[in-house]
Design a protein around this motif. Structure first.
Motif, PDB file in Angstrom:
ATOM      1  N   LEU A  80    -119.206  59.190  -3.405  1.00 43.43           N
ATOM      2  CA  LEU A  80    -119.707  57.856  -4.266  1.00 43.43           C
ATOM      3  C   LEU A  80    -119.973  58.519  -5.568  1.00 43.43           C
ATOM      4  CD1 LEU A  80    -122.375  55.592  -2.743  1.00 43.43           C
ATOM      5  CD2 LEU A  80    -121.704  55.616  -5.288  1.00 43.43           C
ATOM      6  N   SER A  81    -119.185  58.210  -6.504  1.00 38.67           N
ATOM      7  CA  SER A  81    -119.489  58.813  -7.807  1.00 38.67           C
ATOM      8  C   SER A  81    -120.353  57.878  -8.687  1.00 38.67           C
ATOM      9  CB  SER A  81    -117.978  58.546  -8.536  1.00 38.67           C
ATOM     10  OG  SER A  81    -118.029  58.660  -9.849  1.00 38.67           O
ATOM     11  N   SER A  82    -120.859  58.354  -9.647  1.00 40.65           N
ATOM     12  CA  SER A  82    -121.865  57.766 -10.703  1.00 40.65           C
ATOM     13  C   SER A  82    -121.771  56.571 -11.050  1.00 40.65           C
ATOM     14  CB  SER A  82    -122.338  58.611 -11.697  1.00 40.65           C
ATOM     15  OG  SER A  82    -121.346  58.706 -12.699  1.00 40.65           O
ATOM     16  N   ALA A  83    -120.367  56.055 -11.291  1.00 35.67           N
ATOM     17  CA  ALA A  83    -120.247  54.950 -11.685  1.00 35.67           C
ATOM     18  C   ALA A  83    -118.961  54.765 -11.329  1.00 35.67           C
ATOM     19  CB  ALA A  83    -120.468  54.599 -13.133  1.00 35.67           C
ATOM     20  N   CYS A  84    -118.227  55.259 -10.530  1.00 34.94           N
ATOM     21  CA  CYS A  84    -116.829  54.857 -10.206  1.00 34.94           C
ATOM     22  C   CYS A  84    -116.587  55.007  -8.523  1.00 34.94           C
ATOM     23  CB  CYS A  84    -116.107  55.718 -10.840  1.00 34.94           C
ATOM     24  SG  CYS A  84    -116.035  55.660 -12.805  1.00 34.94           S
ATOM     25  N   GLY A  85    -116.447  56.291  -8.208  1.00 31.98           N
ATOM     26  CA  GLY A  85    -116.242  56.493  -6.886  1.00 31.98           C
ATOM     27  C   GLY A  85    -114.687  56.546  -6.886  1.00 31.98           C
ATOM     28  N   SER A  86    -113.986  56.828  -7.864  1.00 36.55           N
ATOM     29  CA  SER A  86    -112.471  56.713  -8.019  1.00 36.55           C
ATOM     30  C   SER A  86    -111.979  57.991  -7.729  1.00 36.55           C
ATOM     31  CB  SER A  86    -112.014  56.161  -9.387  1.00 36.55           C
ATOM     32  OG  SER A  86    -112.365  57.032 -10.314  1.00 36.55           O
ATOM     33  N   SER A  87    -112.459  59.296  -7.930  1.00 36.36           N
ATOM     34  CA  SER A  87    -111.963  60.283  -7.866  1.00 36.36           C
ATOM     35  C   SER A  87    -112.372  61.330  -6.853  1.00 36.36           C
ATOM     36  CB  SER A  87    -112.090  61.255  -9.141  1.00 36.36           C
ATOM     37  OG  SER A  87    -111.332  60.326 -10.206  1.00 36.36           O
ATOM     38  N   PRO A  88    -111.471  61.787  -5.929  1.00 35.47           N
ATOM     39  CA  PRO A  88    -112.243  62.672  -4.917  1.00 35.47           C
ATOM     40  C   PRO A  88    -112.543  64.168  -5.859  1.00 35.47           C
ATOM     41  CG  PRO A  88    -109.652  62.811  -5.084  1.00 35.47           C
ATOM     42  CD  PRO A  88    -110.197  61.628  -6.203  1.00 35.47           C
ATOM     43  N   ILE A  89    -113.620  64.609  -5.255  1.00 30.27           N
ATOM     44  CA  ILE A  89    -114.413  65.898  -5.960  1.00 30.27           C
ATOM     45  C   ILE A  89    -113.840  67.053  -5.520  1.00 30.27           C
ATOM     46  CG2 ILE A  89    -116.215  64.790  -6.943  1.00 30.27           C
ATOM     47  CD1 ILE A  89    -117.785  65.782  -4.533  1.00 30.27           C
ATOM     48  N   PHE A  90    -112.383  67.253  -5.176  1.00 24.35           N
ATOM     49  CA  PHE A  90    -111.632  68.357  -4.791  1.00 24.35           C
ATOM     50  C   PHE A  90    -110.241  68.205  -5.185  1.00 24.35           C
ATOM     51  CE2 PHE A  90    -112.451  65.178  -1.480  1.00 24.35           C
ATOM     52  CZ  PHE A  90    -111.180  64.513  -1.540  1.00 24.35           C
ATOM     53  N   ASN A  91    -109.408  69.025  -4.677  1.00 25.30           N
ATOM     54  CA  ASN A  91    -107.829  68.822  -4.942  1.00 25.30           C
ATOM     55  C   ASN A  91    -107.740  69.350  -6.168  1.00 25.30           C
ATOM     56  OD1 ASN A  91    -105.657  68.277  -3.899  1.00 25.30           O
ATOM     57  ND2 ASN A  91    -105.635  66.365  -4.953  1.00 25.30           N
ATOM     58  N   LEU A  92    -108.209  70.504  -6.604  1.00 25.99           N
ATOM     59  CA  LEU A  92    -108.211  70.839  -7.952  1.00 25.99           C
ATOM     60  C   LEU A  92    -107.555  72.535  -7.806  1.00 25.99           C
ATOM     61  CD1 LEU A  92    -111.250  69.874  -9.990  1.00 25.99           C
ATOM     62  CD2 LEU A  92    -108.685  69.370 -10.430  1.00 25.99           C
ATOM     63  N   LYS A  93    -107.264  72.764  -6.672  1.00 25.64           N
ATOM     64  CA  LYS A  93    -107.052  74.230  -6.305  1.00 25.64           C
ATOM     65  C   LYS A  93    -105.842  74.819  -7.310  1.00 25.64           C
ATOM     66  CE  LYS A  93    -105.324  72.239  -1.927  1.00 25.64           C
ATOM     67  NZ  LYS A  93    -106.123  71.665  -1.011  1.00 25.64           N
ATOM     68  N   ASN A  94    -104.919  73.970  -7.562  1.00 20.88           N
ATOM     69  CA  ASN A  94    -103.658  74.638  -8.243  1.00 20.88           C
ATOM     70  C   ASN A  94    -103.597  74.176  -9.845  1.00 20.88           C
ATOM     71  OD1 ASN A  94    -102.550  75.443  -5.746  1.00 20.88           O
ATOM     72  ND2 ASN A  94    -101.763  73.446  -5.485  1.00 20.88           N
ATOM     73  N   ASN A  95    -104.862  74.111 -10.331  1.00 24.61           N
ATOM     74  CA  ASN A  95    -104.879  73.717 -11.713  1.00 24.61           C
ATOM     75  C   ASN A  95    -104.795  75.094 -12.554  1.00 24.61           C
ATOM     76  OD1 ASN A  95    -105.520  70.817 -11.554  1.00 24.61           O
ATOM     77  ND2 ASN A  95    -106.256  71.295 -13.413  1.00 24.61           N
ATOM     78  N   LYS A  96    -104.294  74.897 -13.684  1.00 24.31           N
ATOM     79  CA  LYS A  96    -104.452  75.668 -14.638  1.00 24.31           C
ATOM     80  C   LYS A  96    -105.378  75.267 -15.758  1.00 24.31           C
ATOM     81  CE  LYS A  96     -99.907  75.988 -14.318  1.00 24.31           C
ATOM     82  NZ  LYS A  96     -98.618  75.770 -15.078  1.00 24.31           N
ATOM     83  N   ILE A  97    -105.929  76.063 -16.427  1.00 27.20           N
ATOM     84  CA  ILE A  97    -106.835  75.809 -17.772  1.00 27.20           C
ATOM     85  C   ILE A  97    -105.875  75.074 -18.880  1.00 27.20           C
ATOM     86  CG2 ILE A  97    -108.143  76.810 -19.832  1.00 27.20           C
ATOM     87  CD1 ILE A  97    -109.964  77.386 -17.983  1.00 27.20           C
ATOM     88  N   LEU A  98    -106.350  74.106 -19.414  1.00 28.56           N
ATOM     89  CA  LEU A  98    -105.651  73.309 -20.533  1.00 28.56           C
ATOM     90  C   LEU A  98    -105.683  74.342 -21.745  1.00 28.56           C
ATOM     91  CD1 LEU A  98    -106.510  69.813 -19.762  1.00 28.56           C
ATOM     92  CD2 LEU A  98    -104.361  70.457 -20.478  1.00 28.56           C
ATOM     93  N   GLU A  99    -104.354  74.559 -22.070  1.00 29.92           N
ATOM     94  CA  GLU A  99    -104.409  75.452 -23.540  1.00 29.92           C
ATOM     95  C   GLU A  99    -103.521  74.841 -24.544  1.00 29.92           C
ATOM     96  OE1 GLU A  99    -102.649  79.026 -21.878  1.00 29.92           O
ATOM     97  OE2 GLU A  99    -104.554  79.720 -21.083  1.00 29.92           O
ATOM     98  N   SER A 100    -103.624  73.500 -24.657  1.00 29.93           N
ATOM     99  CA  SER A 100    -102.990  72.601 -25.843  1.00 29.93           C
ATOM    100  C   SER A 100    -103.600  73.295 -26.968  1.00 29.93           C
ATOM    101  CB  SER A 100    -103.375  71.220 -25.436  1.00 29.93           C
ATOM    102  OG  SER A 100    -103.337  70.644 -26.890  1.00 29.93           O
ATOM    103  N   LYS A 101    -102.786  73.499 -27.891  1.00 26.68           N
ATOM    104  CA  LYS A 101    -103.186  74.092 -29.448  1.00 26.68           C
ATOM    105  C   LYS A 101    -103.258  72.979 -30.369  1.00 26.68           C
ATOM    106  CE  LYS A 101    -103.385  78.752 -28.699  1.00 26.68           C
ATOM    107  NZ  LYS A 101    -103.673  78.585 -27.257  1.00 26.68           N
ATOM    108  N   THR A 102    -102.947  71.649 -29.992  1.00 27.50           N
ATOM    109  CA  THR A 102    -102.853  70.658 -31.111  1.00 27.50           C
ATOM    110  C   THR A 102    -104.275  70.394 -31.691  1.00 27.50           C
ATOM    111  OG1 THR A 102    -101.479  69.536 -29.512  1.00 27.50           O
ATOM    112  CG2 THR A 102    -102.582  67.977 -31.129  1.00 27.50           C
TER     113      THR A 102
END
Lengths: 235, 235
Positions: A80-102
């Motif tokens: 139950l998110s603070s004002a949404c509830g829209s995103s599961p708070i998991f499923n980030l296991k394969n994530n890479k740090i964002l390295e955009s240089k823009t």
């Protein structure tokens, strides 16, 4: 006629199985569906959807996709998110740090925000809507509105996907507070810069830090606050 | 120190089973839990809870209650609310229309709203929090803050329950938009008047109409808007 925000419950079916009900402003429903699936990492691209159909009553969205298999991992039933509830708070296991240089210029980001407010027709009419815009140094700003801030983010990401936006060189601007679920959506879409006229929450900042996302608050103030990863912002 | 809203994921266990995770401001957690269970009709009174314990890290709330049995009906996994996701859009089958005859004076309601803003310490500090207050003609106004508008409503209802408030003669004042889930909470608590500084959504109004709830928007404007059931409001 008194001011009201239009809100409708719209159910999304995936491969004939009921997936989720959005309480949302019933426009840009295809973009809402596409953006939602993309930010939750259920599709990698718009081409992963075989067909998408919105029924005439705007009550249902039907998605067919051989790439999506719904399993328990995507259930929201304990979140139950603070004002949404829209995103599961998991499923980030394969994530890479964002390295955009823009590099983004703060004045241009503020101009883009002003433009977003100019485009916010429903907000002007009712005073109770959220807006969201996507900004890219090379392209026109695009913006969208919804009664829910997370729906607005999903919709704008859906529009960007259909316009083949380059997310790693884009910023998202929102009228709403930046809570955990908004950062999760930006991680899902690989968007390096998130901007709000409001402020972020503590756990949103923590998550943004872990994932290399730039967070800017109070964008309309004389001195906007760059909370994290300032290297992407020029003054 | 830059302004941030404190947001923490706090998990509530009922009878040793994980029930829900709130993304919330970690204070008044007992009241949040009590209010949430009450507005969802899972308890009829505070006495239905045998014990409530918040762990020292503020990460978990443990509820023991022989009255609560968790079944699928209470799952949120298919509901995504416009800015909350907190309330299931069903389970209203045994509801009676609210018939409270209490009369509220609009000036007093506005004064109560001003008082709510005066009491909003976190809002003053950060500018990014929601407040909620309970007003009763006979009692002092009580107010509370949270990063999420629906958490703020749950917390204030939890406080009211522990102070033995007479809900059928009370009004709830919120800084946030009145969407379906906020009306559902008021139906659950049998609160006849819901007030916002913002505006309601279309489906919130429809639900409020079906259940006999008075809705007032733009309370801080010179002419607040009484959307429904004006008979309870004196000028």
């Amino acid at each position: 006629m008194y001011p009201v925000c239009e809100e409708l419950n719209v159910t999304m079916f995936i491969n004939e199985k009921k997936f989720i009900t959005f309480m949302c402003t019933p426009d840009n429903l295809k973009e809402l569906a596409i953006g939602h699936l993309f930010t939750r990492n259920l599709i990698e691209d718009i081409d992963d959807i075989d067909s998408i159909r919105v029924c005439n009553t705007l009550k249902n969205i039907y998605i067919l996709s051989e790439f999506i298999s719904i399993d328990e991992d995507f259930s929201l039933n304990t979140v139950l998110s603070s004002a949404c509830g829209s995103s599961p708070i998991f499923n980030l296991k394969n994530n890479k740090i964002l390295e955009s240089k823009t590099l983004f210029n703060i004045k241009k980001l503020k101009d883009a925000t002003i433009k977003m407010f100019e485009l916010a027709k429903k907000h002007k009419k009712t005073g109770g809507m959220h807006s969201c815009a996507a900004y890219n140094n090379k392209r026109d700003i695009i913006s969208i509105e919804d009664v829910g801030r997370h729906n607005a983010v999903d919709k704008i990401i859906g529009v960007c996907l259909s316009k083949n936006y380059d997310f790693e060189n884009s910023a998202i601007i929102s009228t709403g507070r930046i809570s955990t679920d908004i950062i999760l959506k930006c991680i899902g879409a690989r968007i390096p810069v998130v901007i709000t006229r409001s402020i972020p929450t503590t756990s949103a900042l923590e998550l943004a830090k872990q994932n290399g996302i730039t967070v800017i608050g109070r964008i309309m103030a004389r001195e906007p606050i760059i909370y994290l990863n300032e290297a992407r912002i020029s003054k």
